[in-house]
Design a protein around this motif. Structure first.
Motif, PDB file in Angstrom:
ATOM      1  N   ALA A  64      34.685  28.602  22.072  1.00 35.97           N
ATOM      2  CA  ALA A  64      35.159  29.318  23.261  1.00 35.97           C
ATOM      3  C   ALA A  64      35.111  30.828  23.039  1.00 35.97           C
ATOM      4  O   ALA A  64      34.736  31.584  23.946  1.00 35.97           O
ATOM      5  N   LEU A  65      35.479  31.267  21.845  1.00 31.82           N
ATOM      6  CA  LEU A  65      35.442  32.693  21.519  1.00 31.82           C
ATOM      7  C   LEU A  65      34.013  33.220  21.573  1.00 31.82           C
ATOM      8  O   LEU A  65      33.745  34.271  22.170  1.00 31.82           O
ATOM      9  N   ALA A  66      33.084  32.475  20.970  1.00 30.81           N
ATOM     10  CA  ALA A  66      31.676  32.887  20.999  1.00 30.81           C
ATOM     11  C   ALA A  66      31.167  32.959  22.438  1.00 30.81           C
ATOM     12  O   ALA A  66      30.475  33.914  22.815  1.00 30.81           O
ATOM     13  N   HIS A  67      31.522  31.972  23.245  1.00 26.74           N
ATOM     14  CA  HIS A  67      31.101  31.951  24.655  1.00 26.74           C
ATOM     15  C   HIS A  67      31.639  33.167  25.401  1.00 26.74           C
ATOM     16  O   HIS A  67      30.909  33.831  26.147  1.00 26.74           O
ATOM     17  N   GLU A  68      32.912  33.464  25.202  1.00 27.56           N
ATOM     18  CA  GLU A  68      33.524  34.583  25.942  1.00 27.56           C
ATOM     19  C   GLU A  68      32.963  35.924  25.502  1.00 27.56           C
ATOM     20  O   GLU A  68      32.752  36.823  26.326  1.00 27.56           O
ATOM     21  N   LEU A  69      32.702  36.086  24.210  1.00 24.60           N
ATOM     22  CA  LEU A  69      32.058  37.315  23.739  1.00 24.60           C
ATOM     23  C   LEU A  69      30.680  37.466  24.378  1.00 24.60           C
ATOM     24  O   LEU A  69      30.303  38.568  24.813  1.00 24.60           O
ATOM     25  N   ALA A  70      29.939  36.358  24.475  1.00 23.67           N
ATOM     26  CA  ALA A  70      28.618  36.394  25.112  1.00 23.67           C
ATOM     27  C   ALA A  70      28.740  36.709  26.599  1.00 23.67           C
ATOM     28  O   ALA A  70      27.935  37.479  27.145  1.00 23.67           O
ATOM     29  N   ASP A  71      29.750  36.151  27.275  1.00 23.83           N
ATOM     30  CA  ASP A  71      29.976  36.478  28.691  1.00 23.83           C
ATOM     31  C   ASP A  71      30.227  37.974  28.863  1.00 23.83           C
ATOM     32  O   ASP A  71      29.689  38.606  29.774  1.00 23.83           O
ATOM     33  N   CYS A  72      31.059  38.534  27.992  1.00 22.21           N
ATOM     34  CA  CYS A  72      31.371  39.970  28.081  1.00 22.21           C
ATOM     35  C   CYS A  72      30.111  40.799  27.849  1.00 22.21           C
ATOM     36  O   CYS A  72      29.864  41.773  28.569  1.00 22.21           O
ATOM     37  N   LEU A  73      29.322  40.422  26.852  1.00 28.12           N
ATOM     38  CA  LEU A  73      28.087  41.139  26.574  1.00 28.12           C
ATOM     39  C   LEU A  73      27.148  41.072  27.776  1.00 28.12           C
ATOM     40  O   LEU A  73      26.549  42.075  28.161  1.00 28.12           O
ATOM     41  N   TRP A  74      27.018  39.887  28.380  1.00 30.53           N
ATOM     42  CA  TRP A  74      26.161  39.730  29.560  1.00 30.53           C
ATOM     43  C   TRP A  74      26.613  40.661  30.691  1.00 30.53           C
ATOM     44  O   TRP A  74      25.792  41.344  31.305  1.00 30.53           O
ATOM     45  N   ALA A  75      27.918  40.709  30.944  1.00 35.63           N
ATOM     46  CA  ALA A  75      28.425  41.570  32.009  1.00 35.63           C
ATOM     47  C   ALA A  75      28.160  43.043  31.697  1.00 35.63           C
ATOM     48  O   ALA A  75      27.758  43.812  32.581  1.00 35.63           O
ATOM     49  N   VAL A  76      28.355  43.445  30.459  1.00 38.06           N
ATOM     50  CA  VAL A  76      28.081  44.840  30.074  1.00 38.06           C
ATOM     51  C   VAL A  76      26.598  45.148  30.242  1.00 38.06           C
ATOM     52  O   VAL A  76      26.221  46.203  30.785  1.00 38.06           O
ATOM     53  N   MET A  77      25.749  44.236  29.805  1.00 36.77           N
ATOM     54  CA  MET A  77      24.298  44.450  29.947  1.00 36.77           C
ATOM     55  C   MET A  77      23.898  44.506  31.424  1.00 36.77           C
ATOM     56  O   MET A  77      23.041  45.303  31.805  1.00 36.77           O
ATOM     57  N   THR A  78      24.512  43.668  32.235  1.00 37.57           N
ATOM     58  CA  THR A  78      24.231  43.652  33.668  1.00 37.57           C
ATOM     59  C   THR A  78      24.644  44.973  34.306  1.00 37.57           C
ATOM     60  O   THR A  78      23.892  45.558  35.107  1.00 37.57           O
ATOM     61  N   LEU A  79      25.820  45.453  33.964  1.00 35.69           N
ATOM     62  CA  LEU A  79      26.277  46.739  34.516  1.00 35.69           C
ATOM     63  C   LEU A  79      25.394  47.887  34.035  1.00 35.69           C
ATOM     64  O   LEU A  79      25.067  48.793  34.816  1.00 35.69           O
ATOM     65  N   ALA A  80      25.003  47.863  32.787  1.00 36.00           N
ATOM     66  CA  ALA A  80      24.115  48.910  32.268  1.00 36.00           C
ATOM     67  C   ALA A  80      22.807  48.921  33.044  1.00 36.00           C
ATOM     68  O   ALA A  80      22.314  49.990  33.440  1.00 36.00           O
TER      69      ALA A  80
END
Length: 115
Positions: A64-80
């Protein structure tokens, strides 16, 4: 995996979500809604961090931790991407600045790395 490959994959998934949102809601999420999604993901991440500290038990905590870190990274990359920020360059520049802010002139490891 290369950063540009990760960025392209994140953009591809965002396009698929935009189409899905259009079909489901009649419009895709705005930049603000994507940022709000990131805030929600960070909240979920914090609960999992508490789980790692033994405060909030969670089944399959590491996954779950790995998934959530990946979700956060995806959102940051999307915003960038949305705001046309070269995230790779910004990251490297920021790491240089952080490193410089804690530089110790007597640090032999840092001196060796710069050579």
């Amino acid at each position: 995996m290369d950063f540009l490959v990760l960025s392209a994959r994140a953009a591809q998934i965002r396009l698929r979500y935009a189409r899905w949102e259009q079909e489901r809601y009649g419009r895709s999420w705005t930049e603000e809604e994507i940022a709000l999604g990131l805030v929600g993901d960070v909240g979920d991440l914090m609960k999992l961090v508490q789980g790692k500290a033994g405060v909030r038990p969670h089944p399959d905590l590491d996954e779950a931790l790995a998934h959530e870190l990946a979700d956060c990274l995806w959102a940051v990359m999307t915003l960038a991407s949305t705001y046309e920020v070269d995230l790779e360059a910004a990251f490297l520049r920021t790491m240089d600045q952080l490193e410089q802010s804690i530089a110790d002139p007597t640090d032999t490891v840092a001196a060796e790395e710069s050579q």
